[in-house]
Design a protein around this motif. Structure first.
Motif, PDB file in Angstrom:
ATOM      1  N   ASP A  65      -3.995  -2.285   7.061  1.00  0.00           N
ATOM      2  CA  ASP A  65      -4.999  -1.224   7.061  1.00  0.00           C
ATOM      3  C   ASP A  65      -5.812  -1.289   5.770  1.00  0.00           C
ATOM      4  O   ASP A  65      -5.261  -1.186   4.672  1.00  0.00           O
ATOM      5  CB  ASP A  65      -4.320   0.133   7.189  1.00  0.00           C
ATOM      6  CG  ASP A  65      -5.306   1.282   7.170  1.00  0.00           C
ATOM      7  OD1 ASP A  65      -6.064   1.425   8.145  1.00  0.00           O
ATOM      8  OD2 ASP A  65      -5.336   2.013   6.160  1.00  0.00           O
ATOM      9  N   THR A 114      -5.541   1.819   3.378  1.00  0.00           N
ATOM     10  CA  THR A 114      -4.268   1.907   2.658  1.00  0.00           C
ATOM     11  C   THR A 114      -4.247   0.952   1.476  1.00  0.00           C
ATOM     12  O   THR A 114      -3.825   1.312   0.364  1.00  0.00           O
ATOM     13  CB  THR A 114      -3.099   1.594   3.605  1.00  0.00           C
ATOM     14  OG1 THR A 114      -3.119   2.519   4.692  1.00  0.00           O
ATOM     15  CG2 THR A 114      -1.767   1.687   2.882  1.00  0.00           C
ATOM     16  N   GLY A 121       0.774  -1.229   0.000  1.00  0.00           N
ATOM     17  CA  GLY A 121       0.000   0.000   0.000  1.00  0.00           C
ATOM     18  C   GLY A 121       0.804   1.277   0.000  1.00  0.00           C
ATOM     19  O   GLY A 121       0.263   2.361  -0.234  1.00  0.00           O
ATOM     20  N   SER A 122       2.118   1.177   0.251  1.00  0.00           N
ATOM     21  CA  SER A 122       2.931   2.397   0.306  1.00  0.00           C
ATOM     22  C   SER A 122       4.393   2.067   0.022  1.00  0.00           C
ATOM     23  O   SER A 122       4.782   0.887   0.029  1.00  0.00           O
ATOM     24  CB  SER A 122       2.815   3.074   1.675  1.00  0.00           C
ATOM     25  OG  SER A 122       3.328   2.222   2.692  1.00  0.00           O
ATOM     26  N   GLU A 172      -2.337  -5.820   3.188  1.00  0.00           N
ATOM     27  CA  GLU A 172      -2.084  -4.673   4.062  1.00  0.00           C
ATOM     28  C   GLU A 172      -2.849  -4.846   5.364  1.00  0.00           C
ATOM     29  O   GLU A 172      -3.946  -5.408   5.387  1.00  0.00           O
ATOM     30  CB  GLU A 172      -2.533  -3.373   3.394  1.00  0.00           C
ATOM     31  CG  GLU A 172      -1.482  -2.695   2.533  1.00  0.00           C
ATOM     32  CD  GLU A 172      -0.369  -2.039   3.347  1.00  0.00           C
ATOM     33  OE1 GLU A 172      -0.505  -1.931   4.585  1.00  0.00           O
ATOM     34  OE2 GLU A 172       0.629  -1.641   2.735  1.00  0.00           O
TER      35      GLU A 172
END
Length: 254
Positions: free
Chosen positions: A39, A42, A15-16, A37
């Motif tokens: 979250d 996210t 996600g990032s 993920e």
């Protein structure tokens, strides 16, 4: 070259940062990408970015440190061809000031988390006739870095697990390699600098950048490009290898 058409890829922590760059690039190259993920928001934001760019992606909520959650996510995904074990956390401290809780937290995510994903994914890869695995290690697996005791422990374990899986599953067509980045400019780095050096952000960012002999940090896109090669059919002769992506840190930083 480097097409991932008709392949299904799982990217943990997609996600990032590096994971997002990998997920986006793999989708552009034709893979159906599944993002794991912790979250939900996210993960969904990453899926939205990928689908808006014309790719195909799905998000799954799972904490890699929880084997039951990981097994449930992989059961939902089913057949796959590629696993990128990217999810991980950092910790600053030496052996004296690293608490048992800190040590266990790093171990559960960075070591047990990769074990959990390998444990769930390898049978699926085997059933599909093979595939490719990338484990995200670190230069900390190879050289001593100040105040990274628990983190270095975890990344050394990642490197060792990579070699073990590569050896054990050679005969069934599963390739397993690792990537060992030096500092890569991600939102984590910006947050770390802001939290620990308020008012000195620019100075410390420049100092951290210069710690790589090449004079800058790496980019998530550069890590993703190497991951793409290692997961592509063009890398079919490559397994059991670790790839430092470090701006000369290991060999030139003396």
């Amino acid at each position: 070259m480097f097409s991932l058409a008709n392949k299904t890829a799982v990217v943990t922590g997609g996600g990032s940062g590096i994971g997002l760059a990998v997920a986006e690039l793999f989708a552009r190259q034709g893979a159906v990408v599944h993002i794991l993920e912790r979250d939900a928001a996210t993960g969904q934001a990453a899926v939205d970015r990928i689908t808006e760019a014309g790719g195909t992606a799905h998000a799954h909520v799972a904490d890699v440190a929880d084997q039951a959650q990981v097994r449930a996510a992989f059961a939902q995904i089913g057949q796959l061809n590629i696993l990128v074990n990217n999810a991980g956390i950092a910790h600053v401290g030496n052996v004296e000031n690293t608490t048992e809780a800190d040590f266990e937290r790093v171990y559960r995510v960075n070591v047990a988390g990769i074990y959990n994903c390998l444990h769930a994914a390898v049978p699926l890869l085997r059933a599909g006739g093979g595939g490719a695995i990338i484990n995200m290690a670190s230069i900390a697996a190879h050289v001593g870095i100040t105040d990274r005791f628990a983190y270095s422990m975890s990344k050394g374990a990642v490197h060792a697990m990579t070699l073990s899986v590569a050896r054990d599953y050679l005969s069934v067509g599963i390739r397993c390699n690792s990537i060992s980045p030096a500092r890569v400019h991600t939102p984590f780095v910006d947050g770390f600098v802001a939290k620990n050096y308020p008012g000195r952000e620019a100075e410390m960012f420049e100092k951290l950048s210069r710690s790589q002999p090449i004079g800058r940090m790496g980019t998530p896109a550069e890590v993703a490009t190497l991951a793409l090669y290692l997961c592509s059919d063009e890398a079919g002769f490559v397994t059991g290898c670790d790839y430092p992506l470090d701006g000369g840190f290991i060999t030139l930083n003396n």
